[in-house]
Design a protein around this motif. Sequence first.
Motif, mmCIF file in Angstrom:
data_model
loop_
_atom_site.group_PDB
_atom_site.id
_atom_site.type_symbol
_atom_site.label_atom_id
_atom_site.label_comp_id
_atom_site.label_asym_id
_atom_site.label_seq_id
_atom_site.Cartn_x
_atom_site.Cartn_y
_atom_site.Cartn_z
ATOM 1 N N UNK A 102 0.436 -10.273 6.303
ATOM 2 C CA UNK A 102 1.362 -8.325 6.405
ATOM 3 C C UNK A 102 1.352 -8.314 4.778
ATOM 4 N N UNK A 103 0.486 -7.036 4.585
ATOM 5 C CA UNK A 103 0.258 -6.659 3.482
ATOM 6 C C UNK A 103 1.330 -5.175 2.774
ATOM 7 N N UNK A 104 2.587 -5.803 2.604
ATOM 8 C CA UNK A 104 3.562 -4.397 2.223
ATOM 9 C C UNK A 104 3.053 -3.671 1.011
ATOM 10 N N UNK A 105 3.385 -2.743 1.314
ATOM 11 C CA UNK A 105 2.093 -1.385 1.004
ATOM 12 C C UNK A 105 3.407 -0.821 -0.654
ATOM 13 N N UNK A 348 -0.523 5.001 -10.477
ATOM 14 C CA UNK A 348 -0.397 3.940 -10.004
ATOM 15 C C UNK A 348 0.463 3.442 -8.476
ATOM 16 N N UNK A 349 0.859 3.860 -8.370
ATOM 17 C CA UNK A 349 2.315 3.260 -7.036
ATOM 18 C C UNK A 349 0.845 3.658 -6.375
ATOM 19 N N UNK A 350 0.292 4.983 -5.982
ATOM 20 C CA UNK A 350 -0.298 5.408 -5.212
ATOM 21 C C UNK A 350 -1.672 4.986 -4.765
ATOM 22 N N UNK A 351 -2.594 3.925 -5.764
ATOM 23 C CA UNK A 351 -3.426 3.378 -5.666
ATOM 24 C C UNK A 351 -3.225 1.647 -5.119
#
Length: 440
Positions: A102-105, A348-351
């Motif tokens: 699971x990839x958690x943003x 950076x966070x959005x990327x």
Amino acid sequence: MAHSTTARLKVILGDNNIEKLTLPNGIPESLDDLIGTIRSTFGLKCSLKLQYMDQDFGNDFFNLNSTAELQDLGTIKVIQQTTLISATASSASVSSESDDCVSLASNDTILLSSPESLSSRTKQWPEEFPIPQFSYDTELQLVKGNSECQVGNKLLTLSSRIKSDILNRVVEEIYRYKAYPEDAHFCTVAEALIKKHPCLKEPGSFNGCYGWKQRLKYKMGNYRTQLKVLGCPELSVNSLRSKSTMDAFPAKKVKRPKRAKANFYPSFPTGETQDSMEKERIELLTDVKMRNNERVITDKMACTFAYRRQEVVNQEPSIQDFKDRWPALFHQKEIDTEFLRLMAVPLEDMFFAQLDIHSSQLIRVIRAKGGSTRQKNADILDQTEDIHLRRECVLKALIIFLGEDADDLIKEYRVRFYSNLHFSSSHHFYPVKHRQFCQL
């Protein structure tokens, strides 16, 4: 004045967030006590400013300086003075051929700490435009009109005063996001207006709001003219008086925001002048040479943001000249912060949030390629259990997939990274996983 009986107040926390506050001991004598009660009751942690509704002035809101202005069943508005910009990316469940993970943003809240500026904006254009609250008498008519429209499809006939109040309030709300909105923006606002107040639909319009769209366009132009006369920087920069003799033409060198810039030409912070801003810039040249001076640099860079933007727009300096004048800006942390100030988007966070969403597909595309590229990426893509390490592995594998030499690129970056340690303590910017990535 304090009351011995219970008092109740209507508290406006936001456009669609209204609460009732019950004070068992009456309205406090001290304004600080009232603010503390509101903060503890509604769980607010930032600095607050209160406004009260004055019936003597058509129920307009004024700054509350004393609780003596309040009465039982009164209305107050809470203004949160510290602006938060939240960059929240949805969690994405990704799967690959070898394992399921699971990839958690990242769900980070970034504090945009910059000095107060009257023209600064902190938000991008919203997906659903929030229609503001109008004056009390206008709201009464709209509530009545919406009820009649729901029962018998009867539309409301507006007086010129009510119509003017609606246009004025909506245009002011538009200006909070854009000084030069496009045609699509006016369409969005007009549709949001008749959606919230169906009684304002126009019977002769093909979509029920075309007339409102045209009125908003003209009203916005008039509003910009008024602000230009008052000296608003982002509007007066395009006036003929601000242009040189050779460029004194209405359509020549018009300076307007492009590509979603939220703060294209902000005004100086309150009380600051061009001379004081230049003094801060000169002090910054010395501050960047000192160690462990990150907090001072951050504060001064935030203070001089408007000065820096006006320099870019007016003088259009070369990159080298601009780097000589603002060396602190060319540091990773300040680049991210400057992008946040300018675009109202955490870069950076959005990327990384988008990288988390698309990483599963990227891994499948990279693994599908054979030859030496697949062999080089085999060991890298297996290290995807930790979310931070997963991001770094995907980026490095993508570099190899595109035919670049990852070792040379990362080595070149490491040289530049550690050569800039004199700006500040860079270990705060990159976690241990960053150093692991450089060793992969």
